[in-house]
Design a protein around this motif. Structure first.
Motif, PDB file in Angstrom:
ATOM      1  N   ARG A 165       0.480  -1.361   0.335  1.00 41.74           N
ATOM      2  CA  ARG A 165      -0.008   0.259  -0.264  1.00 41.74           C
ATOM      3  C   ARG A 165       0.752   1.022   0.036  1.00 41.74           C
ATOM      4  N   ALA A 166       0.799   1.763  -1.009  1.00 42.22           N
ATOM      5  CA  ALA A 166       1.712   3.267  -1.331  1.00 42.22           C
ATOM      6  C   ALA A 166       0.575   4.423  -1.539  1.00 42.22           C
ATOM      7  N   THR A 167       1.364   5.896  -0.308  1.00 46.04           N
ATOM      8  CA  THR A 167      -0.009   6.483  -0.536  1.00 46.04           C
ATOM      9  C   THR A 167       1.402   7.333  -0.250  1.00 46.04           C
ATOM     10  N   VAL A 211      -2.245   2.859  -4.713  1.00 44.59           N
ATOM     11  CA  VAL A 211      -1.368   4.030  -4.875  1.00 44.59           C
ATOM     12  C   VAL A 211      -2.513   4.386  -4.191  1.00 44.59           C
ATOM     13  N   ARG A 212      -2.269   5.686  -3.542  1.00 43.12           N
ATOM     14  CA  ARG A 212      -3.133   6.658  -2.711  1.00 43.12           C
ATOM     15  C   ARG A 212      -2.585   7.839  -2.619  1.00 43.12           C
ATOM     16  N   PHE A 213      -3.343   9.407  -3.165  1.00 39.73           N
ATOM     17  CA  PHE A 213      -2.962  10.681  -2.751  1.00 39.73           C
ATOM     18  C   PHE A 213      -3.938  10.997  -1.751  1.00 39.73           C
ATOM     19  N   GLU A 214      -3.003  12.025  -1.224  1.00 37.97           N
ATOM     20  CA  GLU A 214      -4.001  12.391   0.244  1.00 37.97           C
ATOM     21  C   GLU A 214      -3.023  13.390   0.513  1.00 37.97           C
ATOM     22  N   GLY A 215      -3.751  14.913   0.985  1.00 40.73           N
ATOM     23  CA  GLY A 215      -3.169  16.096   0.891  1.00 40.73           C
ATOM     24  C   GLY A 215      -3.123  16.924   0.036  1.00 40.73           C
ATOM     25  N   PHE A 216      -3.210  16.488  -1.175  1.00 38.73           N
ATOM     26  CA  PHE A 216      -3.307  17.158  -2.369  1.00 38.73           C
ATOM     27  C   PHE A 216      -4.251  18.787  -2.652  1.00 38.73           C
ATOM     28  N   PRO A 217      -4.098  19.973  -2.964  1.00 39.61           N
ATOM     29  CA  PRO A 217      -5.280  20.797  -3.217  1.00 39.61           C
ATOM     30  C   PRO A 217      -6.342  20.173  -3.898  1.00 39.61           C
TER      31      PRO A 217
END
Length: 604
Positions: free
Chosen positions: A13-15, A137-143
């Motif tokens: 799991r990648a963030t 893959v997840r993305f957190e905290g971007f605009p």
């Protein structure tokens, strides 16, 4: 009795989270499953990315590598430049590290306050011996207004890669990009446009659809249900990198004030899209599965890249988005460069392919004199191969048919040089040995005769003075300047020597790379133009005195000026061409045979 089903490996799991976007910094968190860690493991960063054959040492952009256990953080043991040791564990382990991305190319990460381009090979670690393990893959905290473009399927907020190879083949674009879509042959195509530019995105989308249709027709459809084009625009940049179900493209923001800017982008689109077959699926067995830790040499890049460089012209012509008048100039220019490059006598296409890791992507001053590009010379050899196929088959088969046959036979099972030879033999009805020995493994001079026989196209070479307007040809000073040559190439920003052609007058005089020309025949020179003017004013047969500097020491040299051997080239349709060459031209390029140019002012 039914066979037991293999249990799917647990996912990594990648963030990804932004740190300071304005400083090009983001963080990666990887959670490794317990089943991967029973005996401990080694996590490694790829040294290169497929499609760009150079060890880039992506680990140099990574720091703050640490093991995270609750609130406790501890450094990981580093084994070498790109590998870290993970301890044995009965529980999952979490590591975090920081990545710096400030290089806007299709091979490297670039993040800032406007967007984030994530190149997986430059971002994610893999577990040695466990490349088949899935990655989420997840993305957190971007605009909050940013979107994500990716060829990977999405489920519950995660982008799913079935294995590490698939992850590496799937770049991400994050930001406020513009999106367009179209369907072709049952496949959905998505276009994501990032960055400001002077072009018309509707026009680019329409041309891309035509290119997609023309390429798909060669192979009888598409080997995917969805494909993504990632377009990025930035001043003075250009590049492309192929992936299995997507491609990354970078174009100059200000290129579209003339049609040629669009043509260049369309050729790039065609080139990278054709790679969805040639190299991403139909490829030398060395090129996948990959060893990401080191070079993966192959002798077949002439086939994968050189032939694709030619097929980009075939596709845009068949698509009707680039005119033959433009393509003929491109082909003639490349031909002229290859037949006059000194390195053509030193390196074969197979050698260029094999040595790409240390030579093509790492050129030095002497490289033009000792090497060739499997892209550029490969493109010209592909052209000759197309002509040879047409000639041997009496116009019935060309290079596109060769690819179609290879795809039908070999698909994604792996391709060998012997397979290409066999297909060439069947379609051309000729023994491939002579062609290969001359142009693939050998260094025989390129011969334009097949282009005339197959397509009715004559390659004309013109001396510099032959292209002058009539009034300048009649002026002795203008004629003398056009005829002068010393074999010296100078840097664009000053009187510094960039290259010296072997066996040229400049080489005989002892001039070499990096020297600065201070004066010619007593006249001070501060620019490249002033140096060349000094030589050309003397004219062929003259002896010029040069004042030069080499590592701080000033010396004098006498340089003879000779009649220039340089030639420009152009393609001219031969009005005597018969029906078969004209039909072959249309069969290869999808356009009517071109009319011969009309003579004007002493020039055709």
């Amino acid at each position: 009795m039914a066979k037991p089903t293999m249990q799917k490996p647990a996912s990594i799991r990648a963030t990804l989270r932004p740190l300071e976007l304005s400083q090009h910094l983001f963080e990666v968190e990887l959670v490794f499953p317990a089943e991967a860690l029973g005996q401990g493991a080694v996590a490694a960063m790829p040294a290169w990315t497929p499609g760009s054959y150079l060890v880039r040492d992506y680990a140099r952009f990574v720091d703050r590598m640490r093991l995270v256990e609750g609130r406790k953080e501890s450094p990981l043991e580093k084994l070498d430049k790109q590998r870290w040791k993970l301890p044995a564990s009965k529980r999952e382990l979490t590591i975090r590290y920081r990545v710096y991305g400030n290089d806007l190319t299709v091979r490297t990460n670039h993040v800032d306050a406007t967007h984030a381009q994530i190149i997986p090979a430059a971002t994610f670690l893999y577990l040695e011996g466990q490349l088949d393990r899935p990655v989420e893959v997840r993305f957190e905290g971007f605009p909050g207004d940013w979107k994500v473009a990716s060829a990977l399927p999405q489920k519950q907020g995660a982008y799913l890669a079935k294995d590490f190879d698939t992850l590496v083949d799937s770049p991400f674009e994050l930001g406020t990009f513009r999106t367009r879509r179209f369907k072709c042959g049952g496949t959905t195509f998505e276009l994501a446009f990032t960055g400001l530019h002077s072009g018309d995105e509707g026009r680019i989308t329409e041309a891309t659809e035509k290119i997609v249709d023309a390429a798909g027709a060669i192979f009888g459809g598409f080997p995917f249900d969805r494909y993504v084009f990632l377009f990025t625009f930035a001043p003075k940049l250009r590049g492309g990198l192929e992936h299995k179900d997507c491609t990354s493209l970078i174009s100059d923001s200000h290129a579209f004030d003339k049609p040629e800017g669009y043509y260049a982008l369309y050729q790039l689109v065609a080139h990278e899209f054709f790679h969805a077959w040639n190299v991403k699926r139909l490829h030398d067995t060395v090129l996948g599965p990959f060893d990401y830790s080191r070079e993966n040499p192959t002798k077949m890049l002439w086939f994968h890249e050189g032939l694709t460089a030619y097929m980009e012209h075939v596709i845009v012509l068949r698509a009707g988005v680039v005119p033959w008048s433009h393509t003929s100039k491109e082909l003639a220019r490349c031909w002229g460069e290859q037949v006059q490059r000194p390195g053509r006598l030193e390196q074969s296409l197979e050698e260029s392919s094999w040595d790409t890791w240390i030579r093509l992507y790492k050129p030095h001053e002497f490289s033009p004199n000792s090497s060739v590009s499997y892209y550029d010379k490969g493109e010209m050899v592909a052209w000759l191969m197309d002509a040879t196929l047409r000639e041997g088959s009496r116009g019935k088969a060309g290079l596109a048919d060769l690819f179609s046959l290879l795809w039908t036979r070999h698909g994604e099972t792996g391709l060998r040089d012997a397979d290409v030879r066999q297909a060439f033999k069947e379609l051309s009805r000729k023994d491939p040995a002579a062609f290969w020995e001359a142009y693939i493994s050998g260094r025989t001079e390129l011969d334009a005769a097949p282009l005339l026989r197959a397509f009715g196209l004559r390659m004309e070479a013109q001396a510099p003075w032959e292209t002058l307007p009539v009034d300048e040809r009649q002026d002795p000073a203008s004629l003398r300047r056009a005829q002068s040559w010393t074999g010296l190439s100078l840097a664009a920003n000053g009187p510094t020597i960039q290259n010296v052609i072997p066996d040229s007058p400049a080489a005989a005089a002892g001039l070499s790379f990096g020297m600065e020309i201070l004066a010619v025949d007593g006249w001070r020179t501060t620019t490249a133009a002033e140096v060349q003017r000094g030589f050309s004013q003397a004219g062929p047969g003259a002896m010029v005195t040069v004042l030069a500097a080499d590592r701080g020491r000033v010396f004098e040299a006498r340089v003879p000026v000779m009649l220039s051997p340089e030639r420009s080239h152009r393609l001219v349709p031969d009005p005597r061409a018969g029906a078969t060459p004209r039909t072959s031209f249309t069969a290869s390029y999808g356009q009517a045979w071109p009319a011969a140019p009309v003579k004007r002012g002493g020039r055709r």
